[in-house]
Design an enzyme around this catalytic site. Structure first.
Site, PDB file in Angstrom:
ATOM      1  N   ARG A 117       0.829  -1.197   0.000  1.00 48.28           N
ATOM      2  CA  ARG A 117       0.000   0.000   0.000  1.00 48.28           C
ATOM      3  C   ARG A 117       0.864   1.248   0.000  1.00 48.28           C
ATOM      4  NH1 ARG A 117      -3.406   2.275   4.642  1.00 48.28           N
ATOM      5  NH2 ARG A 117      -5.078   3.429   3.639  1.00 48.28           N
ATOM      6  N   LYS A 182       2.453  -9.197  11.143  1.00 50.17           N
ATOM      7  CA  LYS A 182       1.996  -9.178   9.752  1.00 50.17           C
ATOM      8  C   LYS A 182       2.427 -10.444   9.016  1.00 50.17           C
ATOM      9  CE  LYS A 182       1.574  -6.180   5.730  1.00 50.17           C
ATOM     10  NZ  LYS A 182       1.684  -4.785   5.243  1.00 50.17           N
ATOM     11  N   ARG A 317      -2.522   2.679  12.842  1.00 51.38           N
ATOM     12  CA  ARG A 317      -1.550   1.998  13.670  1.00 51.38           C
ATOM     13  C   ARG A 317      -2.201   1.700  15.014  1.00 51.38           C
ATOM     14  NH1 ARG A 317       0.370   1.965   9.422  1.00 51.38           N
ATOM     15  NH2 ARG A 317       2.430   2.602   8.731  1.00 51.38           N
TER      16      ARG A 317
END
Length: 320
Positions: A117, A182, A317
């Site tokens: 992204r 992640k 975040r």
């Protein structure tokens, strides 16, 4: 049958003598040495010993079109094209260059310019992860296209969970997590056309067996499937599962919009009722995530007021 490549000959991790490799490839010994240098340039550890030849430091489970088609079963018939590349700049870019209509899938062993992204670089070491893109046409969608990344995330994590992956979660809008780190990401690119038809390219990057020394440029906590599955399936089985998940997501989204995915998303929502930091052009705000709206927006409560946050105009975040 396609001619072998050097990496396919070395993939078993065994020693292969230079003359035998040269004969199999139809090239000179010097050309073999040059190609070994190219593999090392891709980050692969290739050992060379006089009298023994060459071997990889560890075997590679290479992607194979026939095996992926077999694992897809009847679903393979829905694809107008399935291409497996040894290397490319990015699978999304590859599909964009090739154009065409219908449903087309592209996978690669290595990306020289993988993107996440906001054009962030995506670590793409050779043969360690999955880099998969699906090109398709979408007509008459019933929800904003921004919600499609959420539908894709739902289908991918459900497919991985069905194969034994543990501790999976989704972080709005396009991150796949496992164990609060992640695991993968989703990148969707599109262009509108006359009549409300859109040509989409849906890309997914998924960490599978990536080593720490292959991800030195990654600036956030990450994990890989190998650490969240008791038995790691072969990469071709995983690749087929991801391709099938992408086809399911775009087909379902075209038919029902985000409606069919909203409750399924909630099962994997990593930030629901958690403090989050919203970073916008005019500053930062701390709030609490309150789930996903019907149009795929993130609902955030800030100072007692709940507002919708949309992909593309903020970064999210988790607050400390």
């Amino acid at each position: 049958m396609a001619a072998p490549s050097l990496i396919s000959l070395l993939a078993d991790g065994a020693w292969h003598r230079g003359p035998a490799l040269a004969q199999a490839l139809g090239v000179s010994r010097a050309a073999v040495s040059s190609r070994v240098g190219e593999l090392r340039g891709l980050g692969l550890a290739v050992h060379a010993v006089a009298g023994r030849g060459y071997r990889l430091a560890a075997p590679l489970d290479l992607l194979d079109e026939a095996e992926i088609r077999s694992a897809l079963g009847p679903g393979a018939a829905r694809l107008d094209e399935l291409m497996v590349l040894e290397r490319t700049d990015s699978t999304n870019a590859e599909l964009a260059r090739r154009g065409g209509e219908g449903m087309r899938a592209c996978l690669a062993e290595y990306q020289s310019a993988g993107r996440g992204r906001a054009q962030r670089p995506w670590a793409s070491p050779f043969g360690a992860n999955l880099y998969v893109s699906l090109g398709c046409d979408l007509t008459g969608q019933r929800a904003p296209l921004g919600a499609l990344s959420l539908a894709v995330g739902v289908c991918v994590v459900e497919a991985l969970a069905a194969r034994g992956a543990q501790s999976l979660a989704l972080k709005w809008p396009n991150d796949i997590w496992a164990g609060a780190q992640k695991l993968g990401g989703i990148l969707i690119e599109h262009r509108g056309e006359i009549g409300g038809r859109a040509r989409l390219i849906v890309g997914v990057g998924l960490n599978v067996t990536m080593q720490r020394d292959q991800a030195q440029a990654v600036d956030q906590p990450w994990t890989r499937l190998a650490d969240h599955m008791a038995t790691l399936p072969g990469r071709n089985v995983l690749a087929a599962a991801v391709v099938a998940a992408l086809m399911e997501a775009v087909t379902g989204f075209e038919q029902t919009g985000f409606d069919a995915f909203r409750d399924r998303w909630a099962r994997f929502d990593a930030v629901r009722d958690q403090p989050v930091r919203i970073i916008e052009c005019d500053g930062e705000r701390i709030g609490f995530a309150r789930g996903i709206a019907e149009d795929g927006a993130l609902r955030v409560e800030i100072n007692g007021q709940t507002r919708s946050v949309y992909s593309g105009d903020v970064s999210l975040r988790l607050a400390p």
